[in-house]
Design an enzyme around this catalytic site. Structure first.
Site, mmCIF file in Angstrom:
data_model
loop_
_atom_site.group_PDB
_atom_site.id
_atom_site.type_symbol
_atom_site.label_atom_id
_atom_site.label_comp_id
_atom_site.label_asym_id
_atom_site.label_seq_id
_atom_site.Cartn_x
_atom_site.Cartn_y
_atom_site.Cartn_z
ATOM 1 N N ASP A 1 0.842 -1.201 0.000
ATOM 2 C CA ASP A 1 0.000 0.000 0.000
ATOM 3 C C ASP A 1 0.878 1.253 0.000
ATOM 4 O O ASP A 1 2.072 1.214 0.326
ATOM 5 C CB ASP A 1 -0.887 -0.050 1.259
ATOM 6 C CG ASP A 1 -2.155 0.750 1.151
ATOM 7 O OD1 ASP A 1 -2.294 1.537 0.197
ATOM 8 O OD2 ASP A 1 -3.021 0.595 2.041
ATOM 9 N N ASP B 1 -10.796 2.008 -3.122
ATOM 10 C CA ASP B 1 -11.378 1.706 -1.815
ATOM 11 C C ASP B 1 -12.895 1.696 -1.883
ATOM 12 O O ASP B 1 -13.560 1.332 -0.921
ATOM 13 C CB ASP B 1 -10.925 2.740 -0.776
ATOM 14 C CG ASP B 1 -9.570 2.375 -0.220
ATOM 15 O OD1 ASP B 1 -9.139 1.227 -0.415
ATOM 16 O OD2 ASP B 1 -8.932 3.242 0.403
HETATM 17 C C1 DGJ Z 1 -5.834 1.856 1.802
HETATM 18 C C2 DGJ Z 1 -6.211 0.599 1.092
HETATM 19 O O1 DGJ Z 1 -6.745 0.882 -0.163
HETATM 20 C C3 DGJ Z 1 -7.196 -0.187 1.948
HETATM 21 O O2 DGJ Z 1 -7.627 -1.321 1.255
HETATM 22 C C4 DGJ Z 1 -6.535 -0.550 3.243
HETATM 23 O O3 DGJ Z 1 -5.469 -1.434 3.011
HETATM 24 C C5 DGJ Z 1 -6.049 0.710 3.946
HETATM 25 N N1 DGJ Z 1 -5.247 1.541 3.092
HETATM 26 C C6 DGJ Z 1 -5.251 0.344 5.175
HETATM 27 O O4 DGJ Z 1 -4.672 1.418 5.771
#
Ligand code: DGJ
Length: 600
Positions: free
Chosen positions: A348, A418
């Site tokens: 990430d 997300d």
């Molecule tokens: C952003 C990601 O897109 C989410 O799926 C998740 O992993 C969060 N960060 C965690 O902080």
């Protein structure tokens, strides 16, 4: 095959090599530029783009991908006016907002007709994609690293290579452009051993628990998931250091044994006993001010000495332009990966680069930071997949801020967004699939009301939308009703039945709800045209609606096909269409299999 064109400026002692590569059977070429200092004095590069094409204007329209967090890569078309119009990012990442893609299309270009000149950048950092229409009605189209904030010092004998830009031409509309990009990326860019594999159906605990989990909760999820045929548990953010919110511990890459009692190895072994694989979340490029790593190495953060650093999500960005930083973080993470049988990593990146300064670069090389940072990220990803060759790597950046061709070179899949709402996903996945293979799109089923938009959609629709991607779950499966659990089982069956086709087939866009408001539809057709899958979603129900005839695409006109219990000639399905009755209610989806009749 690569053509190299050599150019020389004898006054300055600069040699520039233009590289043009072509690919058998594909209307695509890649372009990059190599600059060498053959003189006796250093000089500074201030602008090095990777591709430039000059054409006469044909009343071109400009097509790009725009968005924000949770609303990535929506397609936008606009007229090409006089002057310069550009799409760009100076955020240190390819970004949620604008995307390293630009297409010029002739007026009225549709999925099947019209001419398309497209550029996409194989790079994940700052970029500019620009179209310029001049007083003489000529058009210049360019793509490369954004010159803002960029300089690169070349000492005598040194060289600089610009990232590759991909140029695709289609004389048969956007659909043909899309399929050229998909084939090019599947055949020549994505290297992962998992590219042609069915990926394990995963369940990720992020939307299920956020930071509030322990090994007991994870095992409960794994137990119920395994019983329904889900194949891998992914432990998301919050398993390390003292992290119980997003305000600490990035950089402290050791397991928090207060949360994961008994340690990581034991947890992974217990998950494996259920017949599942195990995956883990990391965010290697970041450092929390509240972390042991920051206390030890405050100079490892990107910062301008003497000035405050801006925080975003309570974190700073590590200076990945420095080898010792990349190696230091890599060692910590590699130790975690060596400590247990970990099959998957979600990498990430949750904030952009600001207050740009490196404590290690000399003043006249500070303009190199953003590009050196990207090279450091790529170096660490290369090390990761080399040292752990069986690891399935999924990139991610606060959702889909780094869904780009640069990342696809390292990971066969990238988290799209997300936003897991099935209806918002229609637009995100349509924009993403305009260029990138659907096999790369991270897509999961989550609960309703959806955590991002509050919308409630049928469980079946969420499953059908997520099938156009890597497929998985992002929910607390222990809280699903018995009815929903039965649906999970049937979605798992559908995934096994259709994933080979979806992953390897040709993608056709039939209708876009972003254009017509009411319905969305795509098809995947097997390369040999023996089988296809049709997806339709009625986004909004209409009063007193009649059935709709959907004209299918990509079939063989001379073959006979079976669809919904009846046989049709391919040409009938493509020219007259398949009748899709109107459904009662919003957000209803259907998946229809179409099979060559002689094969039955
Ligand atoms: C952003 C990601 O897109 C989410 O799926 C998740 O992993 C969060 N960060 C965690 O902080």
């Amino acid at each position: 095959m690569t053509l190299k064109v050599f150019l020389r400026d004898s006054l300055l002692g600069v040699k520039v090599t233009l590289l043009y590569s072509i690919f058998r059977g594909l209307d695509a070429l890649t372009r990059s530029v190599l600059v060498e200092n053959e003189g006796g004095e250093p000089f500074y590069l201030e602008k090095v783009l990777s591709a430039c094409v000059d054409m006469d204007d044909r009343d071109f329209e400009m097509l790009g991908l725009f968005g924000s967090w949770a609303r990535e890569r929506h397609i936008q078309r606009m007229p090409l006016g006089y002057g310069r119009q550009n799409i760009a990012s100076v955020k240190g990442e390819s970004s949620h907002q604008e995307h390293p893609f630009l297409a010029l299309v002739t007026p009225g270009t549709s999925q099947e007709s019209g001419e398309v000149y497209a550029m996409n950048f194989v790079y994940s950092g700052n970029f500019i994609a620009q179209a310029e229409k001049s007083q003489f009605n000529s058009v210049r189209m360019m793509m490369g690293i954004h010159p803002e904030g960029f300089t690169w010092k070349l000492e005598p004998g040194e060289r600089f290579t610009a990232p590759e830009a991909v140029l695709v031409y289609s004389g048969q509309g956007l659909g043909r452009m899309t399929r050229t990009f998909h084939d090019l990326y599947r055949e020549h860019l994505i290297r992962s051993p998992y590219l042609h594999e069915k990926r394990p159906i995963l369940i990720n605990n992020w939307e299920a628990t956020y930071f509030d989990f322990d090994e007991k909760k994870l095992l409960e999820i794994a137990e119920d998931a395994a019983a329904l045929g889900i194949e891998m548990l992914v432990m998301d953010d919050g398993w390390f250091g003292k992290r119980s919110l997003d305000d600490s511990s990035l950089g402290d890459w050791y397991v928090n044994e207060e949360k994961i009692k008994g340690g990581l190895h034991a947890l992974v072994e217990n998950v494996k006993k259920l017949g599942m694989k195990f995956g883990i979340w990391i965010e290697p490029e970041m450092i929390s001010p509240e972390s042991e790593l920051y206390r030890r190495h405050p100079d490892w953060a990107i910062r301008i000495p003497g000035r405050d650093i801006t925080q975003s999500r309570a974190q700073y960005v590590l200076d990945f332009s420095r080898d010792e930083v990349v190696d230091g973080v890599y060692e910590m993470i590699a130790e975690v990966l060596r400590s247990a049988d970990i099959s998957y990593v979600k990498w990430d990146m949750n904030r952009q680069l600001t207050t740009l300064g490196s404590c290690a670069l000399p003043p006249d090389r500070q303009g190199e930071l953003s590009h050196r940072y990207m090279l450091g990220v790529y170096r660490m990803q290369e090390r990761l997949i080399t040292d752990f060759p069986h690891l399935l790597l999924e990139n991610c950046s606060g959702g889909g801020a780094r869904f780009d061709a640069g990342m696809l070179y390292y990971s066969p899949q990238i988290w799209c967004s997300d936003d897991t709402d099935a209806i918002e996903r229609l637009a995100i996945q349509e924009g993403t699939a305009l260029i990138y293979p659907v096999s790369a799109m991270g897509a999961h089923v989550s609960v309703c009301p959806n955590h991002t938009v509050g919308r409630t959609t049928p469980f079946e629709t969420r499953g059908d939308v997520a099938l156009l991607g890597t497929f998985g779950y992002e929910l607390d499966i222990t809280k699903l009703s018995e009815e929903e659990k039965v649906l999970v089982k049937s979605q798992v069956e559908k995934y096994h039945k259709y994933n080979d086709l979806i992953r390897e087939g040709d993608y056709y866009r039939l209708a876009s709800a972003s254009e017509n408001r009411y319905y969305d539809s795509w098809m995947i057709v097997e390369k040999d045209k023996s089988r296809a899958l049709l997806f339709c979603v009625q986004v909004l129900a209409e009063a007193n609606a009649k059935s709709r005839f959907l004209r299918l695409k990509g079939l063989d006109p001379d073959k006979r096909y079976l669809a919904e219990g009846k046989t049709y000639a391919g040409r009938t399905l493509m020219h007259a269409g398949l009748r899709i009755p109107a459904a009662f209610g919003d957000f209803k989806s259907r998946l229809i299999e179409i099979t060559e009749a002689s094969l039955l």
